[in-house]
Design a protein around this motif. Sequence first.
Motif, PDB file in Angstrom:
ATOM      1  N   GLU A  81       0.829  -1.200   0.000  1.00  0.00           N
ATOM      2  CA  GLU A  81       0.000   0.000   0.000  1.00  0.00           C
ATOM      3  C   GLU A  81       0.868   1.257   0.000  1.00  0.00           C
ATOM      4  OE1 GLU A  81      -2.635  -0.275   3.292  1.00  0.00           O
ATOM      5  OE2 GLU A  81      -3.902  -1.829   2.387  1.00  0.00           O
ATOM      6  N   ARG A  82       2.095   1.119   0.508  1.00  0.00           N
ATOM      7  CA  ARG A  82       3.022   2.258   0.548  1.00  0.00           C
ATOM      8  C   ARG A  82       3.986   2.252  -0.637  1.00  0.00           C
ATOM      9  NH1 ARG A  82       3.204   0.133   5.803  1.00  0.00           N
ATOM     10  NH2 ARG A  82       5.298  -0.704   5.433  1.00  0.00           N
ATOM     11  N   TYR A  83       3.899   1.230  -1.464  1.00  0.00           N
ATOM     12  CA  TYR A  83       4.794   1.095  -2.612  1.00  0.00           C
ATOM     13  C   TYR A  83       4.467   2.171  -3.648  1.00  0.00           C
ATOM     14  CZ  TYR A  83       7.650  -1.551  -6.008  1.00  0.00           C
ATOM     15  OH  TYR A  83       8.614  -1.959  -6.900  1.00  0.00           O
ATOM     16  N   VAL A  84       5.498   2.735  -4.262  1.00  0.00           N
ATOM     17  CA  VAL A  84       5.287   3.780  -5.266  1.00  0.00           C
ATOM     18  C   VAL A  84       4.883   3.128  -6.587  1.00  0.00           C
ATOM     19  CG1 VAL A  84       6.330   5.677  -6.543  1.00  0.00           C
ATOM     20  CG2 VAL A  84       6.967   5.279  -4.146  1.00  0.00           C
ATOM     21  N   GLY A  85       3.654   3.385  -7.023  1.00  0.00           N
ATOM     22  CA  GLY A  85       3.162   2.794  -8.259  1.00  0.00           C
ATOM     23  C   GLY A  85       2.732   1.350  -8.080  1.00  0.00           C
ATOM     24  N   ALA A  86       2.619   0.649  -9.200  1.00  0.00           N
ATOM     25  CA  ALA A  86       2.177  -0.746  -9.178  1.00  0.00           C
ATOM     26  C   ALA A  86       3.305  -1.665  -8.718  1.00  0.00           C
ATOM     27  CB  ALA A  86       1.704  -1.163 -10.569  1.00  0.00           C
ATOM     28  N   TRP A  87       2.951  -2.714  -7.989  1.00  0.00           N
ATOM     29  CA  TRP A  87       3.923  -3.729  -7.559  1.00  0.00           C
ATOM     30  C   TRP A  87       3.772  -4.944  -8.462  1.00  0.00           C
ATOM     31  CZ3 TRP A  87       4.333  -8.798  -6.274  1.00  0.00           C
ATOM     32  CH2 TRP A  87       5.477  -9.207  -5.595  1.00  0.00           C
ATOM     33  N   MET A 217      -1.143  -2.214 -19.952  1.00  0.00           N
ATOM     34  CA  MET A 217       0.274  -2.270 -19.624  1.00  0.00           C
ATOM     35  C   MET A 217       0.479  -1.756 -18.202  1.00  0.00           C
ATOM     36  SD  MET A 217       3.621  -0.494 -21.416  1.00  0.00           S
ATOM     37  CE  MET A 217       3.254   1.134 -20.770  1.00  0.00           C
ATOM     38  N   THR A 218       1.150  -2.566 -17.378  1.00  0.00           N
ATOM     39  CA  THR A 218       1.459  -2.192 -16.008  1.00  0.00           C
ATOM     40  C   THR A 218       2.972  -2.122 -15.851  1.00  0.00           C
ATOM     41  OG1 THR A 218      -0.522  -3.340 -15.226  1.00  0.00           O
ATOM     42  CG2 THR A 218       1.137  -2.778 -13.584  1.00  0.00           C
ATOM     43  N   ALA A 219       3.453  -1.012 -15.290  1.00  0.00           N
ATOM     44  CA  ALA A 219       4.894  -0.833 -15.112  1.00  0.00           C
ATOM     45  C   ALA A 219       5.222  -0.708 -13.629  1.00  0.00           C
ATOM     46  CB  ALA A 219       5.371   0.418 -15.853  1.00  0.00           C
ATOM     47  N   ASP A 220       6.367  -1.261 -13.244  1.00  0.00           N
ATOM     48  CA  ASP A 220       6.823  -1.252 -11.863  1.00  0.00           C
ATOM     49  C   ASP A 220       8.198  -0.599 -11.806  1.00  0.00           C
ATOM     50  OD1 ASP A 220       7.918  -1.768  -9.374  1.00  0.00           O
ATOM     51  OD2 ASP A 220       7.261  -3.856  -9.293  1.00  0.00           O
ATOM     52  N   GLY A 221       8.220   0.657 -11.339  1.00  0.00           N
ATOM     53  CA  GLY A 221       9.490   1.355 -11.158  1.00  0.00           C
ATOM     54  C   GLY A 221       9.867   1.462  -9.694  1.00  0.00           C
ATOM     55  N   GLY A 222       8.908   1.205  -8.817  1.00  0.00           N
ATOM     56  CA  GLY A 222       9.162   1.225  -7.386  1.00  0.00           C
ATOM     57  C   GLY A 222       9.657   2.559  -6.857  1.00  0.00           C
ATOM     58  N   GLY A 223       9.443   3.629  -7.622  1.00  0.00           N
ATOM     59  CA  GLY A 223       9.934   4.935  -7.200  1.00  0.00           C
ATOM     60  C   GLY A 223      11.421   5.109  -7.433  1.00  0.00           C
ATOM     61  N   MET A 224      12.053   4.095  -8.045  1.00  0.00           N
ATOM     62  CA  MET A 224      13.497   4.131  -8.287  1.00  0.00           C
ATOM     63  C   MET A 224      13.835   4.271  -9.766  1.00  0.00           C
ATOM     64  SD  MET A 224      14.619   1.126  -5.629  1.00  0.00           S
ATOM     65  CE  MET A 224      16.354   1.586  -5.680  1.00  0.00           C
ATOM     66  N   ALA A 225      12.851   4.097 -10.617  1.00  0.00           N
ATOM     67  CA  ALA A 225      13.026   4.254 -12.062  1.00  0.00           C
ATOM     68  C   ALA A 225      11.731   4.807 -12.623  1.00  0.00           C
ATOM     69  CB  ALA A 225      13.366   2.915 -12.724  1.00  0.00           C
ATOM     70  N   GLY A 226      11.845   5.605 -13.677  1.00  0.00           N
ATOM     71  CA  GLY A 226      10.661   6.208 -14.265  1.00  0.00           C
ATOM     72  C   GLY A 226       9.692   5.160 -14.782  1.00  0.00           C
ATOM     73  N   ALA A 227       8.433   5.283 -14.408  1.00  0.00           N
ATOM     74  CA  ALA A 227       7.403   4.346 -14.854  1.00  0.00           C
ATOM     75  C   ALA A 227       6.038   4.957 -14.606  1.00  0.00           C
ATOM     76  CB  ALA A 227       7.516   3.007 -14.116  1.00  0.00           C
ATOM     77  N   ILE A 289       0.840  -6.357 -20.774  1.00  0.00           N
ATOM     78  CA  ILE A 289       2.281  -6.136 -20.711  1.00  0.00           C
ATOM     79  C   ILE A 289       2.624  -5.794 -19.274  1.00  0.00           C
ATOM     80  CG2 ILE A 289       4.258  -4.786 -21.526  1.00  0.00           C
ATOM     81  CD1 ILE A 289       2.657  -4.072 -24.019  1.00  0.00           C
ATOM     82  N   TRP A 290       3.625  -6.483 -18.732  1.00  0.00           N
ATOM     83  CA  TRP A 290       4.125  -6.174 -17.402  1.00  0.00           C
ATOM     84  C   TRP A 290       5.586  -5.768 -17.558  1.00  0.00           C
ATOM     85  CZ3 TRP A 290       1.410 -10.852 -18.245  1.00  0.00           C
ATOM     86  CH2 TRP A 290       0.106 -10.867 -17.725  1.00  0.00           C
ATOM     87  N   ALA A 291       5.889  -4.513 -17.275  1.00  0.00           N
ATOM     88  CA  ALA A 291       7.240  -3.983 -17.459  1.00  0.00           C
ATOM     89  C   ALA A 291       7.864  -3.685 -16.099  1.00  0.00           C
ATOM     90  CB  ALA A 291       7.203  -2.712 -18.314  1.00  0.00           C
ATOM     91  N   VAL A 292       8.890  -4.421 -15.760  1.00  0.00           N
ATOM     92  CA  VAL A 292       9.564  -4.239 -14.470  1.00  0.00           C
ATOM     93  C   VAL A 292      10.803  -3.379 -14.685  1.00  0.00           C
ATOM     94  CG1 VAL A 292      10.656  -5.363 -12.509  1.00  0.00           C
ATOM     95  CG2 VAL A 292       8.711  -6.453 -13.650  1.00  0.00           C
ATOM     96  N   ARG A 293      10.858  -2.228 -13.995  1.00  0.00           N
ATOM     97  CA  ARG A 293      11.966  -1.289 -14.136  1.00  0.00           C
ATOM     98  C   ARG A 293      12.675  -1.029 -12.808  1.00  0.00           C
ATOM     99  NH1 ARG A 293      12.216   3.560 -16.314  1.00  0.00           N
ATOM    100  NH2 ARG A 293      14.008   2.813 -17.478  1.00  0.00           N
ATOM    101  N   ASN A 294      12.087  -1.466 -11.713  1.00  0.00           N
ATOM    102  CA  ASN A 294      12.705  -1.305 -10.409  1.00  0.00           C
ATOM    103  C   ASN A 294      14.048  -2.044 -10.402  1.00  0.00           C
ATOM    104  OD1 ASN A 294      13.515  -1.420  -7.718  1.00  0.00           O
ATOM    105  ND2 ASN A 294      11.448  -1.751  -6.939  1.00  0.00           N
ATOM    106  N   PRO A 295      15.179  -1.322 -10.281  1.00  0.00           N
ATOM    107  CA  PRO A 295      16.482  -1.983 -10.373  1.00  0.00           C
ATOM    108  C   PRO A 295      16.705  -3.057  -9.310  1.00  0.00           C
ATOM    109  CG  PRO A 295      16.704   0.300  -9.615  1.00  0.00           C
ATOM    110  CD  PRO A 295      15.300   0.132 -10.095  1.00  0.00           C
ATOM    111  N   GLU A 296      16.051  -2.927  -8.159  1.00  0.00           N
ATOM    112  CA  GLU A 296      16.203  -3.942  -7.124  1.00  0.00           C
ATOM    113  C   GLU A 296      15.613  -5.279  -7.563  1.00  0.00           C
ATOM    114  OE1 GLU A 296      14.595  -2.493  -3.481  1.00  0.00           O
ATOM    115  OE2 GLU A 296      16.348  -1.223  -3.064  1.00  0.00           O
ATOM    116  N   LYS A 297      14.621  -5.223  -8.459  1.00  0.00           N
ATOM    117  CA  LYS A 297      14.005  -6.457  -8.946  1.00  0.00           C
ATOM    118  C   LYS A 297      14.716  -7.020 -10.173  1.00  0.00           C
ATOM    119  CE  LYS A 297       9.407  -5.458  -7.131  1.00  0.00           C
ATOM    120  NZ  LYS A 297       7.947  -5.427  -7.402  1.00  0.00           N
TER     121      LYS A 297
END
Length: 304
Positions: A81-87, A217-227, A289-297
């Motif tokens: 719930e506190r995650y930035v954007g979609a998980w 299309m769902t993107a996951d940047g986690g607040g660490m990458a633009g998405a 489309i599921w685009a993962v951009r969070n570098p930790e992932k």
Amino acid sequence: MGTAGGGTDGMAGERRQLINVAYRLLGSVTEAEDAVQDAYARWYGLPRSRQEEIRSPGAWLTTVTGRICLDLLGSARARRERYVGAWLPEPLPDRTEWDRAGGTGPTGPSDPADQIVLDESVSMAFLVVLESMTPAERVAFVLHDVFRYPFAEIAGVLGRTPAACKQLAASARRRAGAASAPVPATGRADVVRRVKEAWESKDIAALVGVLDPAAVMTADGGGMAGAALRPVEGGARIAQYMVVIADKAPGLELLERTVNGVPGLVAQRDGVVMTVAAFDVSDGRVTRIWAVRNPEKLRPWARS
């Protein structure tokens, strides 16, 4: 729930099984590894006399790992719930494919991601469906329907009766039943290749042609990458969004790679993986489309 076998080989084999179970339960390689390490720490923390009383160390480890994952799933809801954007779940590479392509593979041979069996139960589409289940439903469904553990033993993980566990799995199965039937790998690969070619040429019309009109299309940047913080809906809007991304990212190289066991795309710049995209395909068109951009992932995708 299996046996640990004898000696180091048996425990190593059990560890692989536990990593596979935990990843499907948690959708995170890092959290899966932590859960399994926690289970082993509890095992080795037992007095030797207690260890000798346990008839099947493998069953004990699976029960403990399942309980740890159940607790993590409960707390994950609050964290997300506190995650930035979609998980989104962490994407998995096919190490052998990377070895063939570049001579070096992601991370090292001991990476837990390399121990996960890439089958339909780790596809991004399947893992996203699992996210819609309650923690108890997910545990019951994964242990029974994926790993074929009996409800009598799943009851020990969930602390419920076998009948209640059976009902949980049935409820989860109804959720999973809404997912589309899998498309053969060759059909998926052809569609993904068309997406790659249209994206590289910034051909909006071609992208619209390969995307379902109702695609998401769902993107996951986690607040660490633009998405995009919210899903992009509609084939035409997704096509325009993809072209804008291409314009803003000169020098981006697209590679056709297996993502969680099915054809996907990897975008890298100067050899560094920036995005891993997974696709769901139906009737020759991309529906999700599921685009993962969070570098930790994306750590399992880093070349050594």
